[in-house]
Scaffold this motif. Sequence first.
Motif, PDB file in Angstrom:
ATOM      1  N   SER A   1       0.334  10.207  -8.579  1.00  0.00           N
ATOM      2  CA  SER A   1      -0.291   8.894  -8.362  1.00  0.00           C
ATOM      3  C   SER A   1       0.697   7.796  -8.689  1.00  0.00           C
ATOM      4  O   SER A   1       1.626   7.962  -9.477  1.00  0.00           O
ATOM      5  CB  SER A   1      -1.547   8.752  -9.198  1.00  0.00           C
ATOM      6  OG  SER A   1      -1.191   8.741 -10.580  1.00  0.00           O
ATOM      7  N   LYS A   2       0.453   6.627  -8.087  1.00  0.00           N
ATOM      8  CA  LYS A   2       1.312   5.483  -8.324  1.00  0.00           C
ATOM      9  C   LYS A   2       0.713   4.643  -9.439  1.00  0.00           C
ATOM     10  O   LYS A   2      -0.507   4.639  -9.650  1.00  0.00           O
ATOM     11  CB  LYS A   2       1.446   4.662  -7.050  1.00  0.00           C
ATOM     12  CG  LYS A   2       2.119   5.455  -5.956  1.00  0.00           C
ATOM     13  CD  LYS A   2       2.182   4.631  -4.710  1.00  0.00           C
ATOM     14  CE  LYS A   2       2.794   5.482  -3.601  1.00  0.00           C
ATOM     15  NZ  LYS A   2       2.816   4.771  -2.344  1.00  0.00           N
ATOM     16  N   PRO A   3       1.511   3.914 -10.158  1.00  0.00           N
ATOM     17  CA  PRO A   3       0.962   3.120 -11.242  1.00  0.00           C
ATOM     18  C   PRO A   3       0.102   1.964 -10.758  1.00  0.00           C
ATOM     19  O   PRO A   3      -0.747   1.464 -11.483  1.00  0.00           O
ATOM     20  CB  PRO A   3       2.191   2.614 -12.006  1.00  0.00           C
ATOM     21  CG  PRO A   3       3.326   2.769 -11.081  1.00  0.00           C
ATOM     22  CD  PRO A   3       2.976   3.863 -10.143  1.00  0.00           C
ATOM     23  N   TYR A   4       0.331   1.490  -9.501  1.00  0.00           N
ATOM     24  CA  TYR A   4      -0.434   0.366  -8.960  1.00  0.00           C
ATOM     25  C   TYR A   4      -1.228   0.855  -7.746  1.00  0.00           C
ATOM     26  O   TYR A   4      -0.877   1.832  -7.091  1.00  0.00           O
ATOM     27  CB  TYR A   4       0.483  -0.780  -8.562  1.00  0.00           C
ATOM     28  CG  TYR A   4       1.298  -1.279  -9.730  1.00  0.00           C
ATOM     29  CD1 TYR A   4       0.710  -2.018 -10.752  1.00  0.00           C
ATOM     30  CD2 TYR A   4       2.654  -0.994  -9.801  1.00  0.00           C
ATOM     31  CE1 TYR A   4       1.456  -2.467 -11.808  1.00  0.00           C
ATOM     32  CE2 TYR A   4       3.407  -1.434 -10.883  1.00  0.00           C
ATOM     33  CZ  TYR A   4       2.809  -2.181 -11.886  1.00  0.00           C
ATOM     34  OH  TYR A   4       3.546  -2.601 -12.942  1.00  0.00           O
ATOM     35  N   ASN A   5      -2.300   0.158  -7.412  1.00  0.00           N
ATOM     36  CA  ASN A   5      -3.143   0.573  -6.307  1.00  0.00           C
ATOM     37  C   ASN A   5      -2.568   0.194  -4.943  1.00  0.00           C
ATOM     38  O   ASN A   5      -2.895   0.807  -3.937  1.00  0.00           O
ATOM     39  CB  ASN A   5      -4.534  -0.037  -6.455  1.00  0.00           C
ATOM     40  CG  ASN A   5      -5.284   0.591  -7.611  1.00  0.00           C
ATOM     41  OD1 ASN A   5      -5.037   1.745  -7.910  1.00  0.00           O
ATOM     42  ND2 ASN A   5      -6.173  -0.155  -8.211  1.00  0.00           N
ATOM     43  N   SER A   6      -1.732  -0.823  -4.897  1.00  0.00           N
ATOM     44  CA  SER A   6      -1.169  -1.250  -3.601  1.00  0.00           C
ATOM     45  C   SER A   6       0.354  -1.187  -3.674  1.00  0.00           C
ATOM     46  O   SER A   6       0.931  -1.040  -4.747  1.00  0.00           O
ATOM     47  CB  SER A   6      -1.633  -2.663  -3.253  1.00  0.00           C
ATOM     48  OG  SER A   6      -1.092  -3.578  -4.188  1.00  0.00           O
ATOM     49  N   ASP A   7       0.984  -1.315  -2.492  1.00  0.00           N
ATOM     50  CA  ASP A   7       2.439  -1.254  -2.446  1.00  0.00           C
ATOM     51  C   ASP A   7       3.083  -2.619  -2.589  1.00  0.00           C
ATOM     52  O   ASP A   7       4.296  -2.745  -2.437  1.00  0.00           O
ATOM     53  CB  ASP A   7       2.894  -0.605  -1.111  1.00  0.00           C
ATOM     54  CG  ASP A   7       2.544   0.877  -1.100  1.00  0.00           C
ATOM     55  OD1 ASP A   7       2.495   1.459  -2.209  1.00  0.00           O
ATOM     56  OD2 ASP A   7       2.361   1.412  -0.012  1.00  0.00           O
ATOM     57  N   ARG A   8       2.300  -3.645  -2.792  1.00  0.00           N
ATOM     58  CA  ARG A   8       2.871  -4.982  -2.930  1.00  0.00           C
ATOM     59  C   ARG A   8       3.614  -5.149  -4.204  1.00  0.00           C
ATOM     60  O   ARG A   8       3.285  -4.686  -5.230  1.00  0.00           O
ATOM     61  CB  ARG A   8       1.779  -6.026  -2.833  1.00  0.00           C
ATOM     62  CG  ARG A   8       1.287  -6.195  -1.449  1.00  0.00           C
ATOM     63  CD  ARG A   8       0.453  -7.401  -1.297  1.00  0.00           C
ATOM     64  NE  ARG A   8      -0.901  -7.122  -1.794  1.00  0.00           N
ATOM     65  CZ  ARG A   8      -1.775  -8.034  -2.104  1.00  0.00           C
ATOM     66  NH1 ARG A   8      -1.461  -9.291  -2.040  1.00  0.00           N
ATOM     67  NH2 ARG A   8      -2.969  -7.720  -2.491  1.00  0.00           N
TER      68      ARG A   8
END
Length: 104
Positions: free
Chosen positions: A97-104
């Motif tokens: 999983s990524k630490p943030y929900n979006s790629d911005r």
Amino acid sequence: MPQDLPPTGGYEAVQYRRNLPTRGFRPVWYLVGVGLIMGYGWRQLFKGQRERIELSREKMWARIHLTPVMQAEEDRDQVRRYYADLAREKELLGSQSKPYNSDR
């Protein structure tokens, strides 16, 4: 009536003191004995305090010298836990999983 007088030559001496033999040592020897016992106790106390101080100094130096080893072991444990968490996350979610929900 005539007055009673002491006999000629006086009365015999009244024994008001008992002539008992003394028991035990003279008091000064008891004082010396107690002083020796107390001196030995104080000596043992000071020796024990010196030994306690030396042991605490030795313990402090042992901790100082063991700190890098303990820190390295803690670091290894943290790295092992980090990779175990990543593996568990990949197993449960299928991907990392990524630490943030979006790629911005």
